[in-house]
Design a protein around this motif. Sequence first.
Motif, short mmCIF file in Angstrom:
data_model
loop_
_atom_site.label_atom_id
_atom_site.label_comp_id
_atom_site.label_asym_id
_atom_site.label_seq_id
_atom_site.Cartn_x
_atom_site.Cartn_y
_atom_site.Cartn_z
N GLY A 87 23.29 52.26 40.16
CA GLY A 87 22.06 53.00 40.44
C GLY A 87 21.76 54.02 39.35
N LEU A 88 22.78 54.70 38.87
CA LEU A 88 22.58 55.66 37.78
C LEU A 88 22.10 54.95 36.51
CD1 LEU A 88 25.71 57.94 38.28
CD2 LEU A 88 23.32 58.56 38.64
N LEU A 89 22.67 53.80 36.22
CA LEU A 89 22.25 53.04 35.05
C LEU A 89 20.80 52.60 35.17
CD1 LEU A 89 22.93 51.61 32.37
CD2 LEU A 89 23.64 49.65 33.72
N VAL A 90 20.43 52.09 36.32
CA VAL A 90 19.05 51.65 36.54
C VAL A 90 18.11 52.85 36.46
CG1 VAL A 90 17.45 50.68 38.24
CG2 VAL A 90 19.66 49.59 37.83
N GLY A 91 18.52 53.99 37.01
CA GLY A 91 17.71 55.19 36.92
C GLY A 91 17.46 55.61 35.48
N CYS A 92 18.49 55.50 34.64
CA CYS A 92 18.33 55.81 33.22
C CYS A 92 17.37 54.83 32.54
CB CYS A 92 19.69 55.79 32.52
SG CYS A 92 20.76 57.14 33.02
N ILE A 93 17.51 53.57 32.89
CA ILE A 93 16.61 52.56 32.31
C ILE A 93 15.18 52.82 32.74
CG2 ILE A 93 16.01 50.10 32.32
CD1 ILE A 93 19.06 49.55 32.49
N TYR A 94 14.97 53.16 34.02
CA TYR A 94 13.63 53.49 34.50
C TYR A 94 13.06 54.67 33.71
CZ TYR A 94 13.39 50.55 38.72
OH TYR A 94 13.29 49.50 39.60
N ALA A 95 13.89 55.68 33.47
CA ALA A 95 13.42 56.85 32.73
C ALA A 95 13.04 56.47 31.30
CB ALA A 95 14.50 57.93 32.72
N LEU A 96 13.84 55.62 30.66
CA LEU A 96 13.53 55.19 29.30
C LEU A 96 12.24 54.37 29.24
CD1 LEU A 96 17.10 54.22 28.06
CD2 LEU A 96 15.73 56.18 27.33
N LEU A 97 12.00 53.57 30.29
CA LEU A 97 10.78 52.75 30.34
C LEU A 97 9.59 53.52 30.91
CD1 LEU A 97 12.30 49.40 31.65
CD2 LEU A 97 11.61 49.95 29.32
N GLN A 98 9.84 54.77 31.33
CA GLN A 98 8.82 55.63 31.93
C GLN A 98 8.19 54.99 33.16
OE1 GLN A 98 6.19 56.68 28.72
NE2 GLN A 98 7.71 57.98 27.75
N VAL A 99 9.05 54.43 34.01
CA VAL A 99 8.63 53.85 35.29
C VAL A 99 9.10 54.79 36.39
CG1 VAL A 99 8.92 51.91 36.88
CG2 VAL A 99 8.77 51.50 34.42
N ARG A 100 8.21 55.14 37.29
CA ARG A 100 8.59 56.03 38.39
C ARG A 100 9.53 55.32 39.35
NH1 ARG A 100 4.77 57.99 42.03
NH2 ARG A 100 3.97 55.88 42.05
N SER A 101 10.39 56.07 39.96
CA SER A 101 11.27 55.52 40.97
C SER A 101 10.88 56.13 42.30
CB SER A 101 12.72 55.83 40.66
OG SER A 101 13.56 55.25 41.61
N PRO A 102 10.65 55.41 43.36
CA PRO A 102 10.80 53.96 43.42
C PRO A 102 9.70 53.26 42.63
CG PRO A 102 9.93 54.75 45.49
CD PRO A 102 10.23 55.97 44.65
N ALA A 103 10.10 52.18 42.04
CA ALA A 103 9.17 51.41 41.21
C ALA A 103 8.08 50.79 42.08
CB ALA A 103 9.94 50.31 40.49
N PRO A 104 6.94 50.51 41.48
CA PRO A 104 5.91 49.77 42.22
C PRO A 104 6.50 48.45 42.72
CG PRO A 104 5.04 50.60 40.15
CD PRO A 104 6.52 50.86 40.14
N PRO A 105 6.00 47.94 43.86
CA PRO A 105 6.60 46.75 44.47
C PRO A 105 6.77 45.56 43.53
CG PRO A 105 5.01 47.71 45.94
CD PRO A 105 4.91 48.47 44.66
N ALA A 106 5.78 45.28 42.70
CA ALA A 106 5.91 44.11 41.81
C ALA A 106 7.05 44.30 40.82
CB ALA A 106 4.60 43.86 41.07
N ILE A 107 7.18 45.49 40.26
CA ILE A 107 8.25 45.75 39.30
C ILE A 107 9.60 45.69 40.00
CG2 ILE A 107 9.25 47.51 37.78
CD1 ILE A 107 6.37 48.35 37.12
N ALA A 108 9.69 46.26 41.20
CA ALA A 108 10.94 46.24 41.95
C ALA A 108 11.36 44.82 42.29
CB ALA A 108 10.80 47.07 43.22
#
Length: 94
Positions: free
Chosen positions: A11-32
Amino acid sequence: MKFYLVSLAAGLLVGCIYALLQVRSPAPPAIALIGLFGMLVGEQAVPIAKRLLSGEPVTVSWFRAECVTRISGIQPPPALQAQADGTAGNDRAA
């Protein structure tokens, strides 16, 4: 307890990747959903690699029985499962 720590680390790794891609968490449904699909497909890289490293062939029937069923959640027909297990035709009494 180990599964919880591994889950937290993932989860921490995915959170870092989301931050690098500038995607809000929780991600929009299609991205998730695409991310979850990627996780399911990525899980199948390990059994394929193990099979190839052991010198066993990766056949279409094995792939359908082992990988596609785990990705889709749908069990294969019994004949396809038996063929992938290498037991097709071996159920007759000697």
